[in-house]
Design a protein around this motif. Structure first.
Motif, short mmCIF file in Angstrom:
data_model
loop_
_atom_site.label_atom_id
_atom_site.label_comp_id
_atom_site.label_asym_id
_atom_site.label_seq_id
_atom_site.Cartn_x
_atom_site.Cartn_y
_atom_site.Cartn_z
N VAL A 1 0.82 -1.21 0.00
CA VAL A 1 0.00 0.00 0.00
C VAL A 1 0.86 1.26 0.00
O VAL A 1 0.48 2.29 0.54
N THR A 2 2.01 1.22 -0.63
CA THR A 2 2.89 2.38 -0.65
C THR A 2 2.33 3.52 -1.48
O THR A 2 2.84 4.63 -1.41
N ASP A 3 1.27 3.28 -2.24
CA ASP A 3 0.70 4.35 -3.05
C ASP A 3 -0.08 5.36 -2.22
O ASP A 3 -0.47 6.39 -2.74
N ILE A 4 -0.29 5.12 -0.94
CA ILE A 4 -0.99 6.11 -0.12
C ILE A 4 -0.03 6.83 0.83
O ILE A 4 -0.45 7.43 1.79
N GLU A 5 1.26 6.77 0.53
CA GLU A 5 2.21 7.52 1.36
C GLU A 5 1.97 9.00 1.16
O GLU A 5 1.70 9.43 0.06
N PRO A 6 2.08 9.83 2.12
CA PRO A 6 2.28 9.49 3.52
C PRO A 6 1.00 8.95 4.14
O PRO A 6 -0.08 9.16 3.63
N VAL A 7 1.16 8.26 5.24
CA VAL A 7 0.03 7.60 5.89
C VAL A 7 -0.55 8.44 7.03
O VAL A 7 -1.12 7.93 7.96
N VAL A 8 -0.39 9.75 6.93
CA VAL A 8 -0.99 10.69 7.87
C VAL A 8 -2.03 11.49 7.11
O VAL A 8 -1.75 12.01 6.03
N GLY A 9 -3.23 11.56 7.65
CA GLY A 9 -4.29 12.31 6.98
C GLY A 9 -5.60 12.14 7.71
O GLY A 9 -5.63 12.00 8.93
N TYR A 10 -6.68 12.12 6.94
CA TYR A 10 -8.02 12.08 7.51
C TYR A 10 -8.82 10.92 6.93
O TYR A 10 -8.67 10.58 5.76
N ILE A 11 -9.68 10.35 7.74
CA ILE A 11 -10.63 9.35 7.27
C ILE A 11 -11.86 10.12 6.82
O ILE A 11 -12.49 10.81 7.63
N THR A 12 -12.17 10.03 5.54
CA THR A 12 -13.24 10.84 4.98
C THR A 12 -14.49 10.03 4.67
O THR A 12 -15.49 10.59 4.25
N GLY A 13 -14.43 8.71 4.87
CA GLY A 13 -15.61 7.89 4.63
C GLY A 13 -15.39 6.47 5.11
O GLY A 13 -14.27 5.99 5.18
#
Length: 79
Positions: A35-47
């Motif tokens: 799942v390296t395509d979502i780097e960085p792994v800091v953010g928000y859960i939007t759904g």
């Protein structure tokens, strides 16, 4: 991942989304490489739908993440 751990992660995801909290996603060693395509792994859960999360990182990139691939969701800053 067992059902209890998955429910715990999903509960944290719901809390984070409702409160608009910034989170860090923690993946297992095996899954992290996939799942390296979502780097960085800091953010928000939007759904949240069924067993998938919509995660938007700090670069405004949104991805679907399967809950079973997560080890933990942690809040970035305590309030």
């Amino acid at each position: 991942m067992d059902k209890i751990a998955e429910a715990t992660v999903l509960d944290m995801a719901v809390k984070a989304m409702r409160r608009g909290r910034m989170v860090r996603l923690s993946f297992g060693d095996r899954q992290e490489r996939q799942v390296t395509d979502i780097e960085p792994v800091v953010g928000y859960i939007t759904g949240i739908k069924d067993d998938k999360l919509t995660f938007t990182n700090m670069l405004n990139q949104s991805r679907f993440v399967d809950v079973s691939t997560l080890d933990a969701i942690t809040f970035v800053m305590n309030s």
